[in-house]
Design an enzyme around this catalytic site. Structure first.
Site, mmCIF file in Angstrom:
data_model
loop_
_atom_site.group_PDB
_atom_site.id
_atom_site.type_symbol
_atom_site.label_atom_id
_atom_site.label_comp_id
_atom_site.label_asym_id
_atom_site.label_seq_id
_atom_site.Cartn_x
_atom_site.Cartn_y
_atom_site.Cartn_z
ATOM 1 N N ARG A 50 -16.162 -9.569 -18.592
ATOM 2 C CA ARG A 50 -15.662 -8.816 -17.436
ATOM 3 C C ARG A 50 -16.622 -8.884 -16.250
ATOM 4 N NH1 ARG A 50 -16.954 -3.674 -17.384
ATOM 5 N NH2 ARG A 50 -16.352 -3.197 -19.508
ATOM 6 N N TYR A 103 -0.280 -4.722 6.531
ATOM 7 C CA TYR A 103 0.571 -5.170 5.411
ATOM 8 C C TYR A 103 1.164 -3.923 4.751
ATOM 9 C CZ TYR A 103 1.304 -7.420 0.795
ATOM 10 O OH TYR A 103 1.813 -7.899 -0.381
ATOM 11 N N ASP A 175 -8.505 -7.041 6.804
ATOM 12 C CA ASP A 175 -7.679 -7.932 5.999
ATOM 13 C C ASP A 175 -7.588 -9.237 6.795
ATOM 14 O OD1 ASP A 175 -5.605 -9.394 4.805
ATOM 15 O OD2 ASP A 175 -4.542 -7.576 4.169
HETATM 16 C C1 LIG Z 1 0.074 -11.124 0.569
HETATM 17 C C2 LIG Z 1 -0.837 -10.215 1.282
HETATM 18 C C3 LIG Z 1 -1.608 -9.272 0.604
HETATM 19 C C4 LIG Z 1 -1.467 -9.039 -0.865
HETATM 20 O O1 LIG Z 1 -1.765 -10.123 -1.683
HETATM 21 P P1 LIG Z 1 -1.162 -10.161 -3.173
HETATM 22 O O2 LIG Z 1 -1.930 -11.211 -3.872
HETATM 23 O O3 LIG Z 1 0.287 -10.454 -3.030
HETATM 24 O O4 LIG Z 1 -1.395 -8.794 -3.758
HETATM 25 C C5 LIG Z 1 -2.479 -8.502 1.345
HETATM 26 N N1 LIG Z 1 -2.586 -8.630 2.678
HETATM 27 C C6 LIG Z 1 -1.860 -9.520 3.360
HETATM 28 C C7 LIG Z 1 -2.019 -9.627 4.840
HETATM 29 C C8 LIG Z 1 -0.956 -10.334 2.694
HETATM 30 O O5 LIG Z 1 -0.202 -11.202 3.388
#
Ligand SMILES: *Cc1c(COP(=O)(O)O)cnc(C)c1O
Length: 383
Positions: A50, A103, A175
């Site tokens: 882990r 998101y 993000d």
């Molecule tokens: C797709 C996405 C996520 C989430 O990713 P997953 O692997 O689907 O959980 C987060 N932020 C943005 C901007 C995304 O486009």
């Protein structure tokens, strides 16, 4: 060294890999120590599955180099990278500033789990810039950014927001899935914790869910601690796939940039189209910020069509042969998905006149994509 060289050379060591170019996929939980003395002294690079193994370490070391922070942790999805980052910096009683164009599942996490844990969230206009300080309270501990905004592609003034947030010692999170570290150098622009859904461009082949979180030196200890406490780990098979994607990310993104912009420009000139939301277009309201801060654009943008019935839009979408319809993006294939962001925003008004569709421009030849779109638009016109 510049990015494409880092992508090619980081996170691998042929001697440790018995001469092979790539690391093995190391599947394992238990790590055996040679002697009782080694065990009690913890003398081993790896202690337990882990906590990391040679495959996941290769990916996190490579990502650390390209992100330019103090370290990178890996998570089983992009959404988990969002939630782990927030949990690493927030405590009960704290106040979070969250961009209104985040998101959507990020928003849902704030409104449900974080609310239950006693964290209050205020949503803010993505174009707020330095005025973010008007929303600070004495409990504001973090400002979360996502640039461009999900679905509608507003570009944020990250350096201005970071400067204001750091003035009250609040953490700046981002993000950075759309641009990745290749096209937006988050740490250099003041971001403390930069995460991405590696599901998208890092992996690039629509075959894995993975998240990455990079922290600067100030936030790295608490990020690593929170990630460890939550028991998060990435499977070595998924880490291997992500690392394989990492090697070609530079050439893929360059192609997504070029093709995406070509299709965006073509669409912008079409009479069926009211507006194209692509940060690299001159017509984009924050094109100046994109030019100032970004090194490129990826393949994702949105289109607002002239007002028409939903069934006509569906006819157009059904006519497309090369654009698949489905969630996620960042793979080699083109996608089209209709969306309605009118009901999900609370700090800003989003009121398009016609239907909106998000496109992902994949690695196909542009002329084939344009011919496909031409067929779709002809269907729309005939409706
Ligand atoms: C797709 C996405 C996520 C989430 O990713 P997953 O692997 O689907 O959980 C987060 N932020 C943005 C901007 C995304 O486009």
């Amino acid at each position: 060294m510049s990015n494409n060289t880092v992508l090619t050379h980081s996170g691998r060591d042929a001697v440790q890999q018995q001469g092979f170019v790539n690391p093995a996929v190391t599947r394992g939980s238990t790590v055996l120590y040679p002697t009782a003395e080694d065990l009690s002294a913890g003398r081993s690079k790896y202690s337990y599955g882990r906590r990391g193994n040679p495959t996941t370490s290769a990916l996190s070391e490579a990502m650390t180099e390209i992100e330019g922070g103090a370290g990178v942790v890996l998570t089983p999805s992009g959404l988990n990278a969002v939630t782990t980052s927030l949990l690493a910096v927030l405590s009960s009683g704290d106040h979070l500033l969250m961009v209104d164009t985040a998101y959507h599942p990020t928003r849902h996490f704030c409104d449900t789990t974080l609310a239950r844990l006693g964290v209050t969230t205020t949503y803010y206009d993505p174009t707020i810039g330095p005025d973010i300080r008007t929303l600070f309270t004495d409990r504001t501990k973090a400002v979360f950014t996502e640039s461009p905004g999900s679905l509608t592609f507003e570009i944020q003034d990250i350096p201005a927001i970071a400067e204001a947030a750091h003035g009250i010692d609040a953490a700046v999170l981002m993000d950075n899935t759309w641009a990745t570290a290749l096209y937006f150098d988050a740490h250099r622009h003041g971001v403390d914790i930069s995460l991405q859904a590696g599901t998208k461009y890092l992996s690039g082949h629509s075959d894995v869910n993975v998240g990455t979180i990079s922290a600067n030196a100030k936030y790295w200890p608490q990020l690593k601690e929170t990630h460890g406490n939550l028991g998060l780990c990435l499977s070595p098979d998924d880490a291997y796939l992500a690392l394989r994607g990492f090697r070609t990310m530079g050439v893929r993104l360059a192609r997504h940039h070029e093709s995406g912009l070509a299709v965006a420009r073509w669409l912008e000139a079409r009479p069926e189209v009211r507006r194209v939301m692509h940060p690299a277009l001159d017509s984009h309201p924050q094109n100046n910020l994109w030019k100032r801060d970004f090194r490129g654009a990826s393949g994702l943008f949105s289109v607002e069509f002239m007002p028409t019935e939903k069934q006509n839009l569906n006819m157009m979408l059904n006519e497309l042969k090369l654009f698949g319809m489905g969630y996620s993006w960042g793979g080699f294939e083109s996608l089209a998905i209709p969306f309605d962001a009118r009901t999900t925003r609370t700090a800003t008004q989003w009121d398009p006149q016609g239907p909106t569709v998000r496109l992902h421009i994949g690695l196909e030849d542009v002329e084939d994509l344009l011919a496909d779109l031409e067929r779709g638009l002809a269907k729309l016109r005939s409706a």
